[in-house]
Scaffold this motif. Structure first.
Motif, short mmCIF file in Angstrom:
data_model
loop_
_atom_site.label_atom_id
_atom_site.label_comp_id
_atom_site.label_asym_id
_atom_site.label_seq_id
_atom_site.Cartn_x
_atom_site.Cartn_y
_atom_site.Cartn_z
N LEU A 51 19.59 -68.18 90.88
CA LEU A 51 20.82 -67.41 91.06
C LEU A 51 20.53 -66.17 91.90
CD1 LEU A 51 23.82 -66.93 90.36
CD2 LEU A 51 23.05 -65.73 88.31
N PHE A 52 21.26 -66.05 93.01
CA PHE A 52 21.15 -64.88 93.87
C PHE A 52 22.48 -64.14 93.87
CE2 PHE A 52 17.81 -67.56 95.60
CZ PHE A 52 16.76 -66.66 95.75
N ALA A 53 22.42 -62.80 93.74
CA ALA A 53 23.62 -61.97 93.81
C ALA A 53 23.50 -61.07 95.02
CB ALA A 53 23.78 -61.14 92.54
N PRO A 54 23.99 -61.52 96.17
CA PRO A 54 23.85 -60.71 97.39
C PRO A 54 24.62 -59.39 97.25
CG PRO A 54 25.39 -62.49 97.77
CD PRO A 54 24.78 -62.75 96.42
N ARG A 55 24.05 -58.36 97.82
CA ARG A 55 24.72 -57.06 97.81
C ARG A 55 26.02 -57.18 98.58
NH1 ARG A 55 21.41 -51.53 98.75
NH2 ARG A 55 23.07 -50.03 98.28
N MET A 56 27.11 -56.72 97.98
CA MET A 56 28.42 -56.87 98.57
C MET A 56 28.99 -55.52 98.97
SD MET A 56 30.03 -59.78 96.08
CE MET A 56 29.09 -61.27 95.72
N HIS A 57 29.90 -55.57 99.92
CA HIS A 57 30.50 -54.35 100.46
C HIS A 57 31.99 -54.53 100.52
CE1 HIS A 57 26.62 -52.63 101.82
NE2 HIS A 57 26.30 -53.92 101.91
N VAL A 58 32.71 -53.46 100.21
CA VAL A 58 34.16 -53.47 100.30
C VAL A 58 34.61 -52.12 100.83
CG1 VAL A 58 34.38 -52.75 97.89
CG2 VAL A 58 36.33 -53.80 99.04
N SER A 59 35.55 -52.12 101.73
CA SER A 59 36.04 -50.88 102.32
C SER A 59 37.03 -50.21 101.39
CB SER A 59 36.70 -51.15 103.68
OG SER A 59 35.77 -51.61 104.61
N GLU A 60 36.96 -48.87 101.34
CA GLU A 60 37.97 -48.15 100.58
C GLU A 60 39.30 -48.21 101.32
OE1 GLU A 60 37.51 -43.92 100.28
OE2 GLU A 60 36.61 -43.72 102.27
N ASN A 61 40.37 -47.95 100.60
CA ASN A 61 41.73 -47.87 101.16
C ASN A 61 42.19 -49.20 101.76
OD1 ASN A 61 41.64 -45.08 100.56
ND2 ASN A 61 40.69 -44.66 102.54
N MET A 62 41.73 -50.32 101.22
CA MET A 62 42.18 -51.61 101.73
C MET A 62 43.67 -51.78 101.48
SD MET A 62 39.04 -54.12 100.59
CE MET A 62 39.72 -55.51 101.50
#
Length: 743
Positions: free
Chosen positions: A169-180
């Motif tokens: 099991l791999f949990a890749p580092r994820m990114h999300v922009s603020e103010n979507m």
């Protein structure tokens, strides 16, 4: 089958977020691994600490502080940048990834193991698809920089788990922009599962802050596919990252894989403008300061990510008011916010500038000052402060004043000019008399309102002694002058003071006049001769005397000769006499125009004459009707003083038969005791006594005291006609006798 890195990147592209680029180092040098892919031959395994290959990494500035991570936990990069085994290793796999990083560069390289036995077939589960493969990642064309999400992040190598032969099991580092923008939810990434025997009926779970803990429901996971979604708009300035845990269970809830940490970063948007702590700042700069002098520092803050240009500020002056003598008198360092002087020192002259305060409008702009950046504004008020570069100067070289003799107070106000700032010690004047006042009769104080020097007389001057006084006055500042400026001739002035003649009143000498006289001298007796002179010696004037204050009206004065005589008996015992002294005040008036008056004091020390007979005290006493308890004490008193007072002699009066009932005996020089010789009925009796003082000749006084004969029982005294008085007679007698013995 074999899946290339291109296919894997295609699956993982939703997780890869561009957050900036890193500038290159020296010209011609690209920071990172100089070789992206290496090959190592596996010949029956690897020995501990035996170098496999040397990694070629260059951050273009010396490789200080380098750190390396290897995807296989049994291998490491040593200090010489050699790839070595931590222990004897047989099962190495066919590929390893090496991550290198320091403060200047970050990159990843691939190491292919040639001749290694492939590991057990793995099931790659990506986005709900399953393929059996051995993984080969080609990174030679994918340089990783500090500004781009790295393959290390994609594969979760930042949180390397303890080595397992079945990494599933791999949990890749994820990114999300603020103010979507809505709609929500939005998929931000997918978990990667590689496992032999992984079935489709396994379920994904996610826990932690942002999932099932506050703030709850920010992120959700598709339990079948492993897709992670964001369900609402985020604010990086509130929370910049979320640490979650993910795991896989079967349908019965039995843990199959995990838990594994999942890090979700909230990527910054430029949604915060720079803010100054204050809307108005104040600073000062000394006039004549060299060009480049720092006046003050303006500082703004930006709540955006400080690692990005969203929070990198640049400062600029957009307005200067007034704009004379130059619109660019000041400059602000775009990066530090330091405001410095640009104008030359000669032009930075407070006395010639149109104003002493300049107002600057300062703008702070993020995005390194680019036009797309957000701005914040503040105002800087700069005051040009004064230095003592102008000496005070008298408005006139000569001042004149007239003053009446015998007077004090301000004689003349001395005026000066000073071009320096009135609110500073460079303007405030300090005056001093440097010549012409040997008796120190004058002083100068500075008027704080107008800086004038107030020349005052503190000692009266005498016209008959000196008519003209010439003073030399100097003026200086509280603060010292700057080195290239000095005090000139205009900083001194002359003052001519003319003393005007005034008719002065006569002066008594001596004052007070003290004499000694016996009280009761005959009327008209000579007491004293008053002596008064007129200070106006240049004029021929006569003096007349008069009584000004005679409290007992005992005295008279000859108006021409000044002789003082008695007009009534002098009585030492009078209430007007204090401490045997009688004080009278006389007046002397000349015949000037207008007449002037002076006063003098006469003090008469009065000697005592035995003119007061003594008396007995107290005048009322109490005794018991029982003769054995009847003893009282009386004393003699006299208004005269020694030797016309005690010792006193106190005796019974000359009435016949008194000696059978009463007995008077001496106790000491001033007191005697009276004893009742036989019992008497309760009543009030008048007892005649004779008291004689010790004067020459002595005076006697025949008097009576009232004796109250009382009934005494058990320390209680019942007196006829005087109410009931309670007293311990024996205790009272003891206290009286004790006090008399102490005299």
């Amino acid at each position: 089958m074999e899946i290339s890195i291109g296919i894997l990147i295609a699956f993982l592209i939703p997780q890869v977020v561009h957050i900036g680029t890193q500038e290159e180092g020296e010209k011609g040098c690209v920071p990172g691994f100089q070789v992206k892919e290496y090959q190592v031959e596996n010949n029956r395994g690897f020995q501990k600490d035996h170098p496999l290959t040397q990694m070629l990494f260059d951050d273009c500035v010396g490789n200080k502080g380098m750190a390396f991570e290897v995807s296989h936990p049994d291998f490491q990069v040593d200090e010489e940048m050699n790839l070595v085994a931590r222990r004897d290793v047989m099962d190495s796999g066919t590929v390893m990834f090496i991550h290198g990083v320091n403060e200047h560069a970050e990159d990843m390289a691939q190491v292919d193991i040639v001749g290694a036995l492939p590991r057990s077939p793995q099931t790659l589960r990506v986005l709900g698809q399953s393929v059996t493969s051995s993984i080969h990642l080609d990174l030679s064309h994918c340089p990783v920089t500090a500004g781009t999400t790295s393959v290390k992040e994609i594969l979760g190598l930042g949180q390397i788990q303890p080595y397992r032969s079945k990494r599933a099991l791999f949990a890749p580092r994820m990114h999300v922009s603020e103010n979507m923008e809505p709609p929500f939810p939005k998929v931000i990434g997918t978990l990667i599962v590689m496992s032999s025997g992984m079935e489709d009926n396994h379920i994904f779970h996610m826990t932690g802050s942002g999932a099932d803990q506050d703030p709850k429901g920010v992120f959700t996971i598709n339990r079948l596919t492993g897709e992670v979604s964001v369900s609402q708009e985020l604010d990086r300035e509130a929370i910049n990252s979320y640490m979650l845990e993910v795991s896989v269970t079967d349908l019965n809830g039995k843990l199959v894989e995990g838990p594994v940490a999942l890090l979700v970063d909230v990527n910054d948007q430029n949604d915060n403008r720079p803010i100054f702590k204050e809307t108005r700042y104040a600073g000062e700069v000394l006039e004549g300061s060299p060009t480049g002098t720092v006046v003050m520092t303006m500082t703004a803050e930006d709540a955006d990510d400080p690692r990005l240009q969203n929070a990198v500020l640049r400062y600029n002056i957009v307005r200067q008011s007034p704009d004379k003598p130059s619109p660019n008198m000041f400059y602000i360092n775009p990066e530090s916010g330091n405001i410095v002087t640009v104008i030359s020192p000669t032009l930075l002259d407070r006395e010639t500038l149109p104003t002493t305060q300049y107002e600057l409008e300062i703008v702070a702009q993020d995005m390194k000052g680019r036009d797309v950046g957000l701005t914040g504004t503040s105002t800087a008020t700069i005051t040009i402060t004064d230095k003592n570069d102008h000496a005070p100067e008298f408005t006139h070289s000569l001042f004149q004043a007239n003053v009446d003799e015998g007077s004090t107070g301000v004689v003349v106000n001395l005026t000066v000019d000073d071009r320096d700032d009135p609110a500073t010690g460079a303007w405030r004047a300090v005056y001093s008399i440097i010549n012409g006042d040997p008796t120190q009769s004058f002083e100068i104080q500075t008027n704080p309102d107008n800086n004038e020097g107030m020349l005052s007389l503190i000692k009266p001057l005498d016209y008959e002694s000196l008519v003209f006084h010439t003073l030399l006055i100097k003026v200086e500042n509280e603060d010292p002058l700057v080195p290239d400026v000095g005090y000139g001739s205009s900083s001194t002035a002359t003052v001519h003071v003319t003393i005007l003649d005034v008719n002065e009143g006569p002066v008594f000498f001596p004052d007070p006049l003290q004499v000694t006289k016996m009280e009761n001298v005959p009327l008209g007796s000579f007491v004293a001769l008053l002596n008064a002179t007129d200070p106006d010696v240049l004029q021929s004037q006569s003096i007349r005397f008069a009584v000004l204050r005679d409290p007992a009206n005992w005295l008279s004065v000859n108006p021409v000769r000044g002789t003082v005589n008695t007009s009534a008996n002098l009585d030492r015992e009078s209430p007007y006499v204090q401490d045997n002294k009688y004080t009278a005040i006389f007046m002397a008036t000349d015949n000037g125009s207008p007449p002037a008056t002076g006063t003098g004091t006469l003090v008469i020390h009065l000697e005592d004459y035995n003119d007061n007979a003594p008396y007995v005290h107290p005048s009322v006493v109490r005794v018991c009707e029982d003769a054995k308890d009847s003893v009282v004490i009386v004393g003699g008193r006299d208004r005269d003083i020694h030797p016309n007072t005690g010792p006193f002699k106190i005796e019974l009066g000359k009435q016949p038969g008194l000696e059978k009932t009463w007995k008077v005996s001496r106790v000491n020089n001033t007191h005697a005791q009276i004893m009742l010789l036989q019992n008497m009925k309760r009543a009030n009796y008048q007892l005649p006594l004779v008291v004689t003082d010790s004067g020459l000749p002595p005076l006697s006084n025949s008097t009576e005291i009232k004796v109250q004969v009382c009934t005494c029982k058990k320390n209680r005294m019942d007196c006829s006609g005087a109410g009931s008085v309670r007293s311990n007679l024996m205790l009272l007698l003891g206290l009286v006798l004790l006090s008399l013995l102490c005299l």
